[in-house]
Design an enzyme around this catalytic site. Structure first.
Site, PDB file in Angstrom:
ATOM      1  N   LYS A  70     -40.431   1.371  43.078  1.00 51.36           N
ATOM      2  CA  LYS A  70     -40.992   2.170  44.158  1.00 51.36           C
ATOM      3  C   LYS A  70     -40.825   1.458  45.510  1.00 51.36           C
ATOM      4  O   LYS A  70     -39.712   1.203  45.933  1.00 51.36           O
ATOM      5  CB  LYS A  70     -42.444   2.494  43.839  1.00 51.36           C
ATOM      6  CG  LYS A  70     -42.683   2.982  42.397  1.00 51.36           C
ATOM      7  CD  LYS A  70     -41.837   4.169  41.991  1.00 51.36           C
ATOM      8  CE  LYS A  70     -42.278   4.842  40.699  1.00 51.36           C
ATOM      9  NZ  LYS A  70     -42.176   4.046  39.477  1.00 51.36           N
TER      10      LYS A  70
ATOM     11  N   ASP B  92     -52.912  -2.346  39.636  1.00 54.21           N
ATOM     12  CA  ASP B  92     -51.595  -1.764  39.861  1.00 54.21           C
ATOM     13  C   ASP B  92     -51.508  -1.459  41.356  1.00 54.21           C
ATOM     14  O   ASP B  92     -52.153  -0.538  41.854  1.00 54.21           O
ATOM     15  CB  ASP B  92     -51.435  -0.497  39.020  1.00 54.21           C
ATOM     16  CG  ASP B  92     -50.066   0.148  39.178  1.00 54.21           C
ATOM     17  OD1 ASP B  92     -49.362  -0.154  40.163  1.00 54.21           O
ATOM     18  OD2 ASP B  92     -49.700   0.975  38.323  1.00 54.21           O
TER      19      ASP B  92
END
Length: 387
Positions: A207, A182
């Site tokens: 994000k 991730d």
């Protein structure tokens, strides 16, 4: 050399702006249009024009985004999803079967933990937590022949621990497992896990990739084309794909990722310097600090140390909550990676789902997503909030 090969050898910012899309041959449009269509006219039964038949399966705006993120992560194939968790779910379904096992971080993002603990576990996929910063601990958590995935975050959320991607890839591969990274906190600009041996990289593109807090999305990138075929099937079969407007916004964000990340890092370093000397702060957690246990490793595998900062306060949980509530330039809110600075209390907010488990975070911990505002304003705001 093909145009794509040429661009894969180009610099990051050049790829961010040009990869995944050629100017429209009819109009010359330099930005991918928003193809707000659900279906496509076929040139005879089964005669798909450009390979498009239905926008769950593929949409030209999404195709452009997927090509861009693949180029930035130096992968062969990219996939866009409706959210980061949708991307994670598709990976689990693609790569695991009931009875399999996964190693996850012992300080994983709360949503990731919830997905494994409340959804995948019911489906029959078990998990074990391990510290991503401890290669031996990860090795010990692997069940040979049963563990299919070693799943890491680096830096982790919210404790900013650093995992050695190259070493963990070797450990996973020795056991016949795949390494999933991730890469949300680092972004493709600061770190490319596939070049270090990872099998899969995933993002919450909500994000840093999107970068403007105006779109929710996720992405997966791989190099192995057999694995890509499995993910392609599940992406279409499960259908958790972004619409063309979301794909457009995320792709637009990618184009400025490099310049934004440089400012995020600049500001974070200044905020860390301020917090490190403040009497109300008991600990600053940032990979850029020489005393951070993962500092040398982060310096080796990351371009810079990122825009995420965590710190603990001297007055316990109530003090931490008060700081979060008093901040003004730092907006109290979940998520991260947008142009605006955010502050949150992980124990009560993003990581409430791990309360009472081995993954519980300290109650006096505050997490900052340092934005790209004027650094002096951010420091003055924290100074007021800390009292």
């Amino acid at each position: 050399m093909s145009e794509q090969q040429h661009r894969n050898k180009s610099g990051f910012e050049t790829r961010a702006i040009h990869a995944g899309y050629e100017p429209d041959p009819m109009t010359g449009a330099v930005i991918p249009p928003i193809y707000a269509t659900s279906t496509y006219k076929q040139d005879g039964v089964g005669g798909l024009r450009g390979g498009y038949e239905y926008s769950r399966s593929a949409n030209p705006t999404r195709t452009a985004l997927e090509g861009a993120i693949a180029a930035l992560e130096e992968g062969e194939k990219g996939f866009a999803f409706a959210s980061g968790l949708a991307a994670e779910d598709a990976l689990i379904r693609s790569m695991c079967r009931p009875g399999d096992h996964v190693v996850i971080p012992d300080d994983a993002y709360g949503g990731t933990f919830r997905l494994f603990d409340k959804v995948a576990k019911v489906w029959g996929v078990d998990h074990s937590p391990a510290a991503v910063s401890d290669v031996d601990a990860v090795r010990a958590a692997i069940k040979p022949g049963v563990t299919k995935l070693v799943w890491i975050e680096t830096p982790t959320n919210p404790l900013l621990n650093i995992g050695d991607i190259e070493a963990l890839a070797a450990v996973a591969h020795e056991a016949g497992a795949k390494l999933v990274v991730d890469n949300t906190f680092a972004s493709p600009y600061l770190q490319q896990p596939l070049t270090l041996g990872a099998d899969v990289v995933m993002h919450s593109t909500t994000k840093y990739c999107g970068g403007h807090s105006d779109v929710v999305g996720g992405a997966v990138v791989v190099r192995d084309l057999d694995l890509a075929e499995q993910i392609t099937f599940h992406q279409n079969a499960m259908g958790a794909v972004p619409g063309p407007f979301d794909a457009f916004l995320t792709h637009r964000g990618l184009k400025t990722l490099g310049v934004r990340m440089d400012r995020h890092c600049d500001n974070a370093e200044k905020v860390v310097e301020f917090l490190s000397s403040h009497a109300a702060v008991s600990q600053v957690i940032y990979p850029g600090l020489p005393e951070h246990p993962g500092h040398a490793l982060a310096a080796r595998q990351m371009k810079r140390f990122g825009g995420m900062v965590s710190f603990r306060v001297t007055g316990g949980e109530q003090h931490a909550l008060a700081v979060c509530e008093k901040a003004e330039v730092f907006t109290l809110g979940e998520s991260l990676g947008g142009v605006e600075s955010l502050i949150e209390h992980p124990g009560r907010m993003t990581h409430a789902s791990v309360a009472g488990t081995d993954l519980e975070v300290p109650p006096d911990l505050i997490r900052l997503s340092v934005g790209i505002e004027t650094a002096d304003d951010l420091i003055a705001d924290l100074d007021r909030a800390l009292g």
